[in-house]
Design a protein around this motif. Sequence first.
Motif, short mmCIF file in Angstrom:
data_model
loop_
_atom_site.label_atom_id
_atom_site.label_comp_id
_atom_site.label_asym_id
_atom_site.label_seq_id
_atom_site.Cartn_x
_atom_site.Cartn_y
_atom_site.Cartn_z
N ALA A 71 46.59 36.66 38.41
CA ALA A 71 45.83 35.91 38.52
C ALA A 71 44.49 36.05 39.29
CB ALA A 71 46.08 34.47 38.84
N TRP A 72 44.67 36.71 40.54
CA TRP A 72 43.71 36.87 41.38
C TRP A 72 42.79 38.11 41.00
CZ3 TRP A 72 40.88 34.88 45.19
CH2 TRP A 72 40.17 35.85 45.88
N SER A 73 43.59 39.02 40.45
CA SER A 73 42.95 40.32 39.72
C SER A 73 41.83 39.59 38.79
CB SER A 73 44.08 41.23 39.13
OG SER A 73 43.43 42.12 38.51
N ARG A 74 42.24 38.81 37.80
CA ARG A 74 41.40 38.34 36.91
C ARG A 74 40.36 37.71 37.28
NH1 ARG A 74 46.29 37.02 34.16
NH2 ARG A 74 46.34 34.91 34.86
N ILE A 75 40.62 36.76 38.26
CA ILE A 75 39.35 36.19 38.90
C ILE A 75 38.58 37.33 39.54
CG2 ILE A 75 38.80 34.61 41.02
CD1 ILE A 75 41.68 33.19 40.09
N SER A 76 38.96 38.17 40.27
CA SER A 76 37.98 39.02 40.77
C SER A 76 37.18 39.91 39.93
CB SER A 76 39.00 39.99 41.93
OG SER A 76 39.57 39.30 42.68
N GLN A 77 37.89 40.13 38.94
CA GLN A 77 37.21 41.11 37.78
C GLN A 77 36.10 40.29 37.27
OE1 GLN A 77 39.65 42.66 34.83
NE2 GLN A 77 38.01 43.51 33.65
N ASN A 78 36.37 38.78 36.88
CA ASN A 78 35.42 37.87 36.32
C ASN A 78 34.36 37.66 37.35
OD1 ASN A 78 36.64 37.59 33.96
ND2 ASN A 78 37.87 35.66 34.44
N TRP A 79 34.49 37.50 38.54
CA TRP A 79 33.60 37.33 39.54
C TRP A 79 32.78 38.72 39.63
CZ3 TRP A 79 31.05 33.52 41.81
CH2 TRP A 79 30.38 33.84 43.10
N GLU A 80 32.94 39.89 39.53
CA GLU A 80 32.38 40.88 39.58
C GLU A 80 31.27 41.16 38.42
OE1 GLU A 80 34.76 44.19 39.88
OE2 GLU A 80 35.87 43.78 41.66
N GLU A 81 31.73 40.40 37.24
CA GLU A 81 30.88 40.47 36.09
C GLU A 81 29.86 39.40 36.25
OE1 GLU A 81 33.57 40.06 32.71
OE2 GLU A 81 34.65 42.03 33.21
N VAL A 82 30.23 38.14 36.67
CA VAL A 82 29.32 37.01 36.81
C VAL A 82 28.33 37.07 37.92
CG1 VAL A 82 29.31 34.65 37.13
CG2 VAL A 82 30.85 35.39 35.65
N LEU A 83 28.57 37.63 39.25
CA LEU A 83 28.00 37.69 40.36
C LEU A 83 26.64 38.45 39.98
CD1 LEU A 83 27.61 37.04 43.34
CD2 LEU A 83 28.52 39.05 43.63
N PRO A 84 26.65 39.56 39.52
CA PRO A 84 25.31 40.23 39.10
C PRO A 84 24.30 39.24 38.19
CG PRO A 84 26.83 41.68 38.96
CD PRO A 84 27.69 40.29 39.15
N GLU A 85 24.89 38.63 37.36
CA GLU A 85 23.95 37.48 36.49
C GLU A 85 23.66 36.58 37.32
OE1 GLU A 85 26.66 36.69 33.37
OE2 GLU A 85 27.00 38.69 32.65
N LEU A 86 24.36 35.74 38.31
CA LEU A 86 24.15 34.90 39.32
C LEU A 86 22.60 35.14 39.99
CD1 LEU A 86 27.36 33.26 40.12
CD2 LEU A 86 25.75 32.31 38.67
N ILE A 87 23.01 36.48 40.64
CA ILE A 87 21.80 36.88 41.40
C ILE A 87 20.63 37.33 40.74
CG2 ILE A 87 21.26 39.07 42.92
CD1 ILE A 87 24.22 39.19 43.86
N THR A 88 20.72 37.70 39.70
CA THR A 88 19.39 38.12 38.86
C THR A 88 18.97 37.08 38.01
OG1 THR A 88 20.83 39.00 37.14
CG2 THR A 88 20.26 40.69 38.73
N GLY A 89 19.66 35.99 37.82
CA GLY A 89 19.31 34.68 36.94
C GLY A 89 19.34 35.14 35.44
N THR A 90 20.11 35.95 35.01
CA THR A 90 20.19 36.10 33.62
C THR A 90 21.29 35.55 32.86
OG1 THR A 90 21.60 38.11 34.00
CG2 THR A 90 19.01 38.59 33.90
#
Length: 90
Positions: A71-90
């Motif tokens: 579960a932690w691995s899936r959460i980390s992977q999702n976070w790596e995909e979502v974080l750049p979108e949050l930062i760039t606002g896309t």
Amino acid sequence: MYDTDRERLEKEYGIMDTYWMLRNPAFVNQWRPEHTPSIKQMEEFANQQADLDSGIYKGLDPVGDSDIALAWSRISQNWEEVLPELITGT
């Protein structure tokens, strides 16, 4: 007091971060009493696990094939995909 009466806080305790030097181990260790061996062992272990400058501990993420680790691995992977979108606002 920090949120309600800043003037009183500054008068009684000083401006925020007035005592920053007390968080500096090189400065404070001059006066720190020697720990007992059992406390010293725990302190040394904790210091090895911590990035003392930023307060981030290492080695706390679950590893292996357990449900929690997967579960932690899936959460980390999702976070790596979502974080750049949050930062760039896309």
